[in-house]
Design a protein around this motif. Structure first.
Motif, PDB file in Angstrom:
ATOM      1  N   THR B 129     -27.365 -35.697  35.909  1.00  0.00           N
ATOM      2  CA  THR B 129     -27.111 -35.165  37.183  1.00  0.00           C
ATOM      3  C   THR B 129     -28.357 -34.597  37.687  1.00  0.00           C
ATOM      4  O   THR B 129     -29.207 -34.021  37.079  1.00  0.00           O
ATOM      5  N   ASN B 130     -28.569 -34.627  39.076  1.00  0.00           N
ATOM      6  CA  ASN B 130     -29.875 -34.130  39.759  1.00  0.00           C
ATOM      7  C   ASN B 130     -29.488 -32.799  40.553  1.00  0.00           C
ATOM      8  O   ASN B 130     -28.380 -32.371  40.608  1.00  0.00           O
ATOM      9  N   LEU B 131     -30.540 -32.117  40.958  1.00  0.00           N
ATOM     10  CA  LEU B 131     -30.436 -30.737  41.739  1.00  0.00           C
ATOM     11  C   LEU B 131     -29.165 -30.774  42.563  1.00  0.00           C
ATOM     12  O   LEU B 131     -28.505 -29.926  42.668  1.00  0.00           O
ATOM     13  N   ALA B 134     -26.092 -31.171  41.252  1.00  0.00           N
ATOM     14  CA  ALA B 134     -25.465 -30.017  40.780  1.00  0.00           C
ATOM     15  C   ALA B 134     -25.094 -29.036  41.622  1.00  0.00           C
ATOM     16  O   ALA B 134     -24.127 -28.132  41.541  1.00  0.00           O
ATOM     17  N   PHE B 135     -25.709 -28.760  42.779  1.00  0.00           N
ATOM     18  CA  PHE B 135     -25.464 -27.629  43.718  1.00  0.00           C
ATOM     19  C   PHE B 135     -24.199 -27.900  44.437  1.00  0.00           C
ATOM     20  O   PHE B 135     -23.611 -27.167  44.579  1.00  0.00           O
ATOM     21  N   PHE B 136     -23.910 -29.237  44.603  1.00  0.00           N
ATOM     22  CA  PHE B 136     -22.421 -29.526  45.255  1.00  0.00           C
ATOM     23  C   PHE B 136     -21.725 -29.932  44.494  1.00  0.00           C
ATOM     24  O   PHE B 136     -20.395 -29.918  44.687  1.00  0.00           O
ATOM     25  N   TYR B 137     -21.873 -30.009  43.229  1.00  0.00           N
ATOM     26  CA  TYR B 137     -20.863 -30.462  42.093  1.00  0.00           C
ATOM     27  C   TYR B 137     -20.174 -31.628  42.603  1.00  0.00           C
ATOM     28  O   TYR B 137     -18.882 -31.929  42.362  1.00  0.00           O
ATOM     29  N   ALA B 141     -21.909 -35.640  39.233  1.00  0.00           N
ATOM     30  CA  ALA B 141     -22.140 -34.586  38.497  1.00  0.00           C
ATOM     31  C   ALA B 141     -20.874 -34.098  37.879  1.00  0.00           C
ATOM     32  O   ALA B 141     -20.615 -33.892  36.463  1.00  0.00           O
ATOM     33  N   ALA B 142     -19.635 -34.152  38.448  1.00  0.00           N
ATOM     34  CA  ALA B 142     -18.324 -33.774  38.056  1.00  0.00           C
ATOM     35  C   ALA B 142     -17.804 -34.831  37.151  1.00  0.00           C
ATOM     36  O   ALA B 142     -17.278 -34.354  35.927  1.00  0.00           O
TER      37      ALA B 142
END
Lengths: 347, 289
Positions: B129-131, B134-137, B141-142
């Motif tokens: 997962t990158n930034l 991660a910010f928007f999930y 990332a989810a």
């Protein structure tokens, strides 16, 4: 009362809001945010916008100081970088609002990485002093690089306009500032559901074992600095559109301390802490002022006596928080939640 | 307890997805702190898929060896080889991604986090997962978080019998449970070799037996090489395949547990000089009375 959580999937268990009451309260809160501008007069709308800007900045500082454990007293300087970037882009380039704002965040993030470089070697108070030093250097640059910053007189920013609609009133600005703040806060909350947020907390709690788990310290500390500065830059950019003038004195060291106090009062290492702290720190002085006006008829010679009292009470409130509620407002909110989880039964 | 809607990968044996156990060899490692030689010419190895114990009296250099292996200390000379690859100069995070995991003598958990988050951190180096995600999930990332949660729940928490504490902050747990969570976190790294620094120090007998069982299971079921420093001789003799004895920064004996136990030099290091046979006899006599 909640007897237990019965989740059907891991995804449901990993959700941001896991219980029904949480979702209901969040819906009520969001509805209130939408209804607010129709209920408030211009002065309170001004305060609401200011609160939102401070929430963004405090959330950024919370990521750095509360979650990663890196104390910074230079946060106001990053806000200033964002504000200057936005003002410069708006007046010289005339680029659209969103591009300016994001650019403000990114330029601030770049400065954040630069200032964060000593953080691998120095910690705690030493890092705090290093960040103060950096903010003084930036302050010097704001005054003397007058080709870009306009020197001591600063830059006047034209009113914000989106798609040709001019947003000069607080009512209209609210609809830009508040949604951006909401997205920024949501982004911060999301961050701590993933590996990046966990790595920050790991560095705060025990950096040696974080390294053994495969977390490169320098990269993550710099990442934390850049994210925090990005938030500060965005907040500074909004600030520039809100107050429409940026000078070297717009973001004094006191602002950094104000933000640090906000996350301490609100609760370090909790997303809600940054929000609650920023609201408290922005609104408490105003509420105290109203309180003083209310009791002033009862006290002779009120004006002279009561205005210093306000400052004293505000200071005493902060000290009181440090002593009686070191985990901040976030802990109080947690305690209320725990109480109502078993309500009407008691543990 | 949440149940997955899709079939769990629980029945798939660990070896299918985990990498094969790694061998480790410490070759002629010398470590100096100023004028003091903490280690001099230490050589030993851990065979893939075995349990190797490093023992020795206090101050013998056991933890120094561990710190050299995991990358906190850089040996003054000598090499550390992980599966034939020289890792002597690599930083700790890099060694972690090569499959090296360790626990600490004085528990090094993240006290402010829950058990679950502590364990999840073990997988950090394997996640992508990158930034922005991660910010928007957002999607990846989810998905990654969900897969991680499933693996942690079904493979590690189940295995180590810590499901009842998964949502507690580690700071409220008993010492024995904290040690177990630390093992869980190390396992989440999908290690190929596990370094355990005094895994049962300060534990009562029951906790020690539990831990011994888990260590053996990790070796058997997960196929992980284990290298441990331990003071509990009973545990060392019971579960290790190979024992290396350090004294004053030097290897004084190496071999199977029984061989090491019979070595007069080892007895001397632990019990002072004298005839070990006579000493054993005296100890046995004292035990009888």
């Amino acid at each position: 009362m909640i007897i237990g959580t019965a989740k059907e999937s891991y995804r449901a268990d990993e959700a941001l809001l896991t219980t029904q009451p949480q979702r209901v309260w969040m819906a009520i809160f969001l509805a209130a945010l939408v209804a607010l501008p129709f209920a408030l007069n211009d002065y309170w709308l001004y305060l609401a916008c200011l609160v939102a800007i401070n929430v963004t900045a405090a959330t950024g500082l919370n990521i750095l100081t509360g979650f990663t454990g890196l104390v910074s007293l230079g946060h106001a300087a990053f806000m200033a970088v964002g504000a200057y970037t936005v003002a410069w882009a708006e007046t010289r380039l005339g680029t659209p609002f969103f591009i300016n704002l994001i650019a403000g965040g990114l330029v601030a993030a770049a400065f954040g990485i630069l200032v964060g470089l000593p953080s691998l070697r120095v910690k705690g108070l030493y890092l705090a002093i290093a960040t103060i030093a950096a903010s003084f250097i930036l302050h010097f640059c704001f005054i003397h690089f007058d080709g870009i910053t306009g020197g001591a007189t600063g830059i006047n920013v034209p009113p914000l306009s989106i798609f040709g609609i001019e947003l000069a009133t607080y009512f209209r600005l609210y609809w830009v500032i508040m949604p951006i703040t909401a997205v920024m806060v949501l982004g911060a909350a999301n961050l701590f559901r993933t590996r990046i947020g966990r790595a920050f907390i790991a560095i705060r709690d025990r950096d040696i074992s974080a390294e053994v788990l495969g977390i490169p310290l320098l990269r993550y500390k710099l990442m934390s600095f850049s994210i925090a500065s990005f938030y500060a830059g965005m907040a500074g950019g909004l600030w520039a559109y809100f107050f429409r003038v940026v000078t070297p004195e717009s973001f004094p060291l006191l602002t950094s301390i104000f933000l640090l106090a906000a996350i301490i009062v609100g609760g370090m290492g909790a997303i809600i802490g940054g929000i609650a702290g920023a609201i408290f720190m922005t609104l408490a002085p105003e509420l105290l002022r109203f309180g003083m006006e209310w009791i002033s008829p009862l006290v002779p010679n009120a004006g002279a006596l009561l205005s210093p009292v306000r400052t004293v009470v505000f200071g005493a409130l902060i000290v009181g928080f440090l002593i009686f509620e070191p985990q901040g407002l976030a802990e109080i909110i947690q305690r209320i939640r725990r109480y109502f989880r078993l309500w009407p039964f008691r543990t | 307890m949440p149940k997955s809607t899709t079939p769990s990968p629980h029945l798939v044996s660990a070896q299918d997805t985990w990498d094969a156990p790694a061998g480790l060899s410490v070759e002629d490692v010398t470590l100096r702190f100023g004028g003091i030689k903490a280690l001099s010419g230490v050589t030993f190895s851990a065979q893939p898929g075995s349990i190797t114990a490093v023992i020795g009296p206090n101050g013998a250099g056991k933890t120094s060896v561990f710190n050299c292996i995991s990358g906190f200390y850089r040996p003054s000379s000598g090499r550390i080889m992980l599966d034939g690859q020289d890792v002597t100069r690599l930083r700790p995070p890099r060694r972690a991604t090569l499959g090296m995991a360790r626990s600490f003598q004085n528990i090094a958990l993240f006290r402010g986090m829950t058990v679950l988050d502590n364990i999840k951190l073990g997988r950090h180096g394997h996640m992508k997962t990158n930034l922005l995600q991660a910010f928007f999930y957002a999607g990846p990332a989810a998905r990654e978080e969900e897969a991680l949660r499933r693996e942690v729940e079904e493979r590690i928490i189940d295995f180590l019998e810590i499901d009842h504490i998964r949502n507690m902050p580690v700071s409220v747990l008993s010492y024995g449970l904290q040690k177990r969570v630390e093992l869980a976190r190390a396992l989440a790294m999908r290690p190929r070799i596990l370094l355990l620094d005094e895994p049962v120090a300060g534990m009562n007998r029951e906790e020690t037996e539990d831990m011994a069982r888990f260590i053996l299971d990790v070796k058997e079921e997960w196929g992980v090489t284990i290298l441990m420093v331990e003071h509990d001789m009973g545990l060392v003799m019971d579960i290790s395949d190979h024992v290396t004895v350090l004294n004053f920064g030097q290897v004084i004996a190496s071999g199977k547990p029984a061989e090491v136990q019979a070595d007069p030099q080892v007895a001397a290091a632990y019990l002072g000089s004298g005839d070990p046979a006579a000493l054993m006899k005296r100890l046995a006599a004292e035990g009888a009375t």
